[in-house]
Scaffold this motif. Structure first.
Motif, PDB file in Angstrom:
ATOM      1  N   ALA A 447      55.088  -5.654  13.279  1.00  0.00           N
ATOM      2  CA  ALA A 447      54.398  -4.370  13.215  1.00  0.00           C
ATOM      3  C   ALA A 447      54.234  -3.738  14.588  1.00  0.00           C
ATOM      4  N   GLY A 448      54.616  -4.462  15.637  1.00  0.00           N
ATOM      5  CA  GLY A 448      54.501  -3.921  16.985  1.00  0.00           C
ATOM      6  C   GLY A 448      53.135  -4.072  17.605  1.00  0.00           C
ATOM      7  N   ASN A 449      52.252  -4.884  16.985  1.00  0.00           N
ATOM      8  CA  ASN A 449      50.906  -5.064  17.515  1.00  0.00           C
ATOM      9  C   ASN A 449      50.781  -6.239  18.469  1.00  0.00           C
ATOM     10  N   LEU A 450      51.823  -7.060  18.553  1.00  0.00           N
ATOM     11  CA  LEU A 450      51.762  -8.269  19.369  1.00  0.00           C
ATOM     12  C   LEU A 450      53.048  -8.390  20.162  1.00  0.00           C
ATOM     13  N   ASP A 451      52.917  -8.584  21.466  1.00  0.00           N
ATOM     14  CA  ASP A 451      54.084  -8.711  22.318  1.00  0.00           C
ATOM     15  C   ASP A 451      54.856  -9.987  21.986  1.00  0.00           C
ATOM     16  N   GLU A 452      56.182  -9.908  22.101  1.00  0.00           N
ATOM     17  CA  GLU A 452      57.034 -11.055  21.774  1.00  0.00           C
ATOM     18  C   GLU A 452      56.672 -12.285  22.594  1.00  0.00           C
ATOM     19  N   GLU A 453      56.413 -12.101  23.878  1.00  0.00           N
ATOM     20  CA  GLU A 453      56.102 -13.247  24.730  1.00  0.00           C
ATOM     21  C   GLU A 453      54.786 -13.899  24.326  1.00  0.00           C
TER      22      GLU A 453
END
Length: 481
Positions: A447-453
């Motif tokens: 959803a784009g709320n949490l950075d991949e790293e």
């Protein structure tokens, strides 16, 4: 691409014996930067994630673009008759076929990883399948490098969905393979360097050293001369997109009901944040401009140029020397001074850390809630299966899990009974609890709320929990709790 053209033209003017296609081949060889060194320095000094993302992303794209150009120029030198439009068409075809083949192999490998729980088998396939993707893409007229890159991106993006044992074995496996390959390339070209110098003779070596210095200077200068105008142009187009978005929201054309079901609702502000690129100031661009060290890709393609392009001895030796000097020169000049530049400009900041802390707090709250809902459902099932008497064991074990203490040894503390939960039941309960928490992380990432790293750091922590669960479970004797 701009670096390849600029370096190639300068090399052709200084050393006409290379011919224009050979000089452009040299430009394609020295063009791709190696993000490994810059990323290592950046992590150590705490570069903002917006800068690290640019360095990592542009390295992949530049590698693929330069290697595809390398393929086109090598074909011209080898005798293929190509017009400008033929070259452009071959470039586009190589990109499209390479990406499609890579995605097909990526999907197949991901499905295999989802269905096979043996990390040794998956690790072996992970090492072998990229060679197959490369070979088939090249056979079909595409870019093998782009196929491997596309496959890697797809598999890497979906890696958190696979078994934790696979992820834990893959990391050291690929780090070891990377170290071996890079060490081999540097050692091999070092061993070849003396023979190349002897074959060329003193007069030619002096000319080639001048050529190497000129190409190195071009490589150092073209990058900042491109980055600042390109960034200004990107900001201009971003402002235009934001103005169109604001007009669309004001006109009521934003429809939240069209979003995919099961995802957290997106507000206009959240959508605007997602279409806005990370803001880079002049100091960020200065660091990115100076983080252009060359590495193993440049050396490997220089060594292969003589065979792939069927170059004569003189030009092939010249390419090897120039590639070696440019690689070592950028590593020494830029690699040694980049930490000083980062400290002097004060690029490192705590903004990412603060944002990560907020994201962690938010996702942990959602993950905790999802875990509680899962435990409530399982509690009802246990009550039906085992009766009220063993709910105390369930509650005690659930409390330990909510404190991130998956202590399956609690099963030994209960008394023997025919209808009581076994150790396997408690392990299954723990796995389900971990799985629903992983799903929350993936939903937040998608959803784009949490950075991949940040997501990968949390996944790694959960993998450690599951590893501890398996380790303790393996030490237990099978039987009832």
């Amino acid at each position: 691409m701009i670096t390849a053209l600029a370096a190639g033209l300068v090399a052709w003017l200084i050393f006409p014996a290379l011919t224009l296609p050979g000089a452009l081949l040299l430009g394609a060889i020295v063009a791709p930067p190696d993000a490994v060194s810059a990323a290592a320095i950046g992590r150590k000094l705490g570069l903002p994630r917006r800068v690290m993302t640019v360095l990592s992303g542009e390295s992949l794209i530049n590698d693929a673009t330069s290697l595809t150009l390398y393929r086109v120029f090598a074909a011209i030198i080898a005798g293929a008759t190509l017009t400008v439009w033929d070259g452009i068409w071959q470039f586009v075809l190589a990109v499209v076929i390479g990406v499609v083949v890579g995605l097909v192999f990526g999907i197949l490998l991901h499905q295999l990883r989802m269905r096979v729980a043996d990390p040794v088998v998956i690790g072996t396939f992970g090492l072998l399948v990229p060679f197959g993707a490369y070979a088939i893409a090249e056979h079909l007229g595409g870019s093998g490098v782009l196929a491997v890159v596309a496959m890697g991106l797809y598999v890497g993006y979906n890696a958190p969905r696979t078994d934790y044992t696979t992820r834990q074995q893959e990391a050291p496996l690929w780090l070891s393979a990377d170290l071996l390959l890079e060490s081999f390339v540097f050692a091999y070209i070092g061993l070849q360097f003396r023979r190349v110098l002897v074959d060329l003779g003193d007069e030619s070596v002096e000319h080639i050293l001048w050529l190497s210095g000129a190409v190195l200077l071009v490589v150092l200068l073209v990058r900042p001369l491109y980055i600042y105008p390109a960034h200004a142009l990107a900001r201009f187009w971003e402002r235009r997109r934001l103005r169109r978005w604001d007009r669309a929201v004001a006109a009521g054309r934003f429809d939240p009901s069209r979003q995919r079901p099961g995802r957290p609702p997106l507000t206009p502000e959240k959508m605007k944040e997602r279409i806005t690129e990370p803001a880079l100031d002049w100091r960020d661009n200065a660091v990115i401009s100076w983080a252009g060290m060359r590495g193993v890709v440049t050396l490997a393609t220089a060594l292969a140029a003589a065979d792939i392009a069927e170059l004569p001895t003189g030009p092939s030796h010249a390419i090897v020397i120039v590639a070696f000097i440019v690689t070592v020169g950028t590593l020494l000049l830029q690699g040694l001074t980049l930490p000083l530049l980062i400290r002097r400009l004060g690029v490192a900041s705590d903004v990412d850390h603060e944002a990560d802390m907020r994201a962690l707090a938010s996702v942990r709250a959602r993950s905790r809630q999802a875990g509680k809902e899962f435990l409530a459902e399982q509690r009802a099932l246990w009550e039906q299966r085992y009766g009220d008497i063993d709910l105390r064991a369930f509650d005690a074990f659930a409390n330990r899990m909510t404190k991130v203490e998956t202590d399956t040894d609690h099963a030994q503390e209960t008394e023997e009974a025919a209808a009581r939960p076994s150790a396997e039941d408690l392990v299954a309960l723990s796995r389900g609890w971990l799985q629903v928490r992983r799903e929350v992380l993936l939903e937040e990432r998608d959803a784009g709320n949490l950075d991949e790293e940040v997501m990968r750091e949390l996944i790694t922590a959960m993998d450690a929990e599951e590893l501890a669960l398996d380790t303790r479970g393996a030490m237990r004797l099978p039987g009832r709790a």
